[in-house]
Write a protein that holds these residues in place. Structure first.
Motif, PDB file in Angstrom:
ATOM      1  N   THR A 265     -19.554   3.340   4.087  1.00 29.30           N
ATOM      2  CA  THR A 265     -18.121   3.535   4.270  1.00 29.30           C
ATOM      3  C   THR A 265     -17.418   3.133   2.979  1.00 29.30           C
ATOM      4  O   THR A 265     -17.703   2.077   2.417  1.00 29.30           O
ATOM      5  CB  THR A 265     -17.585   2.685   5.441  1.00 29.30           C
ATOM      6  N   ILE A 266     -16.521   3.995   2.530  1.00 29.07           N
ATOM      7  CA  ILE A 266     -15.718   3.717   1.341  1.00 29.07           C
ATOM      8  C   ILE A 266     -14.253   3.829   1.743  1.00 29.07           C
ATOM      9  O   ILE A 266     -13.834   4.839   2.313  1.00 29.07           O
ATOM     10  CB  ILE A 266     -16.017   4.712   0.205  1.00 29.07           C
ATOM     11  N   THR A 267     -13.506   2.791   1.464  1.00 24.48           N
ATOM     12  CA  THR A 267     -12.069   2.802   1.724  1.00 24.48           C
ATOM     13  C   THR A 267     -11.359   2.779   0.373  1.00 24.48           C
ATOM     14  O   THR A 267     -11.655   1.932  -0.470  1.00 24.48           O
ATOM     15  CB  THR A 267     -11.647   1.581   2.562  1.00 24.48           C
ATOM     16  N   ILE A 268     -10.472   3.730   0.185  1.00 27.93           N
ATOM     17  CA  ILE A 268      -9.677   3.813  -1.036  1.00 27.93           C
ATOM     18  C   ILE A 268      -8.244   3.452  -0.665  1.00 27.93           C
ATOM     19  O   ILE A 268      -7.660   4.058   0.231  1.00 27.93           O
ATOM     20  CB  ILE A 268      -9.687   5.241  -1.637  1.00 27.93           C
ATOM     21  N   ILE A 269      -7.699   2.457  -1.348  1.00 24.08           N
ATOM     22  CA  ILE A 269      -6.321   2.039  -1.112  1.00 24.08           C
ATOM     23  C   ILE A 269      -5.541   2.267  -2.399  1.00 24.08           C
ATOM     24  O   ILE A 269      -5.921   1.780  -3.463  1.00 24.08           O
ATOM     25  CB  ILE A 269      -6.254   0.569  -0.669  1.00 24.08           C
ATOM     26  N   PHE A 270      -4.473   3.015  -2.275  1.00 22.77           N
ATOM     27  CA  PHE A 270      -3.606   3.332  -3.413  1.00 22.77           C
ATOM     28  C   PHE A 270      -2.429   2.369  -3.389  1.00 22.77           C
ATOM     29  O   PHE A 270      -1.740   2.261  -2.375  1.00 22.77           O
ATOM     30  CB  PHE A 270      -3.099   4.771  -3.311  1.00 22.77           C
ATOM     31  N   THR A 271      -2.205   1.684  -4.497  1.00 21.95           N
ATOM     32  CA  THR A 271      -1.132   0.702  -4.584  1.00 21.95           C
ATOM     33  C   THR A 271      -0.158   1.084  -5.694  1.00 21.95           C
ATOM     34  O   THR A 271      -0.386   2.047  -6.423  1.00 21.95           O
ATOM     35  CB  THR A 271      -1.709  -0.706  -4.875  1.00 21.95           C
ATOM     36  N   GLU A 272       0.902   0.314  -5.806  1.00 21.27           N
ATOM     37  CA  GLU A 272       1.871   0.529  -6.884  1.00 21.27           C
ATOM     38  C   GLU A 272       1.340  -0.011  -8.207  1.00 21.27           C
ATOM     39  O   GLU A 272       1.588   0.543  -9.253  1.00 21.27           O
ATOM     40  CB  GLU A 272       3.194  -0.159  -6.555  1.00 21.27           C
ATOM     41  N   SER A 273       0.621  -1.152  -8.121  1.00 20.18           N
ATOM     42  CA  SER A 273       0.174  -1.780  -9.362  1.00 20.18           C
ATOM     43  C   SER A 273      -1.159  -2.495  -9.169  1.00 20.18           C
ATOM     44  O   SER A 273      -1.580  -2.787  -8.045  1.00 20.18           O
ATOM     45  CB  SER A 273       1.219  -2.763  -9.870  1.00 20.18           C
ATOM     46  N   TYR A 274      -1.770  -2.810 -10.272  1.00 25.45           N
ATOM     47  CA  TYR A 274      -3.067  -3.478 -10.326  1.00 25.45           C
ATOM     48  C   TYR A 274      -3.083  -4.778  -9.527  1.00 25.45           C
ATOM     49  O   TYR A 274      -4.037  -5.070  -8.822  1.00 25.45           O
ATOM     50  CB  TYR A 274      -3.390  -3.747 -11.805  1.00 25.45           C
TER      51      TYR A 274
ATOM     52  N   ILE B 289       0.845  -1.193   0.000  1.00 20.65           N
ATOM     53  CA  ILE B 289       0.000   0.000   0.000  1.00 20.65           C
ATOM     54  C   ILE B 289       0.881   1.244   0.000  1.00 20.65           C
ATOM     55  O   ILE B 289       1.803   1.357   0.807  1.00 20.65           O
ATOM     56  CB  ILE B 289      -0.938   0.000   1.226  1.00 20.65           C
ATOM     57  N   VAL B 290       0.587   2.175  -0.900  1.00 18.78           N
ATOM     58  CA  VAL B 290       1.294   3.454  -0.939  1.00 18.78           C
ATOM     59  C   VAL B 290       0.648   4.412   0.048  1.00 18.78           C
ATOM     60  O   VAL B 290       1.313   5.085   0.819  1.00 18.78           O
ATOM     61  CB  VAL B 290       1.279   4.050  -2.363  1.00 18.78           C
ATOM     62  N   ASP B 291      -0.679   4.474   0.040  1.00 15.64           N
ATOM     63  CA  ASP B 291      -1.435   5.329   0.947  1.00 15.64           C
ATOM     64  C   ASP B 291      -2.886   4.879   0.898  1.00 15.64           C
ATOM     65  O   ASP B 291      -3.265   4.090   0.022  1.00 15.64           O
ATOM     66  CB  ASP B 291      -1.315   6.802   0.549  1.00 15.64           C
ATOM     67  N   ALA B 292      -3.699   5.356   1.820  1.00 12.66           N
ATOM     68  CA  ALA B 292      -5.101   4.950   1.864  1.00 12.66           C
ATOM     69  C   ALA B 292      -5.921   5.991   2.605  1.00 12.66           C
ATOM     70  O   ALA B 292      -5.387   6.802   3.364  1.00 12.66           O
ATOM     71  CB  ALA B 292      -5.236   3.592   2.555  1.00 12.66           C
TER      72      ALA B 292
END
Length: 113
Positions: free
Chosen positions: A57-66, A43-46
């Motif tokens: 509730t919505i959780t967004i997780i930012f990753t490096e790749s798909y 995980i890069v950030d969330a």
């Protein structure tokens, strides 16, 4: 309606904000310790957001790749009420007792591919 902004450092931040702002929901960022998740090194950030009456509730997780999304979801216990998907390096989890609302939000995040 308030515009949702995220305090995130990721190339897909603007795209995530566009998805969130296209929803017919007032959302506020709530506390979320994403570093405690298993596979958090992927995980890069969330950010976690909730509507005013706390029924969504919505959780967004930012990753490096798909491909990181599968590892993250499989490593963490996810309740049955959570539906998730990913769009590029954005992973999104949607929780609500209203299944129509969940499906509607998931379709917005998935886009028309």
């Amino acid at each position: 309606m308030n515009r949702t902004t995220l305090n995130i450092n990721h190339p897909d931040k603007v795209r995530a904000e566009a998805f969130l702002n296209s929803l017919n929901e007032e959302l506020e960022v709530v506390s979320f310790d994403w570093k405690s998740l298993k596979q958090s090194t992927r995980i890069v950030d969330a950010a976690k957001l909730s509507n005013n009456d706390k029924t969504l509730t919505i959780t967004i997780i930012f990753t490096e790749s798909y491909g990181d999304a599968d590892h993250i979801i499989n490593a963490n216990f996810i309740k049955g009420s959570v539906r998730w998907g990913n769009n590029g390096s954005l992973m999104y989890l949607v929780e609500s007792s209203d299944s129509d609302k969940v499906n509607s939000i998931l379709s917005i995040f998935a886009g028309e591919e």
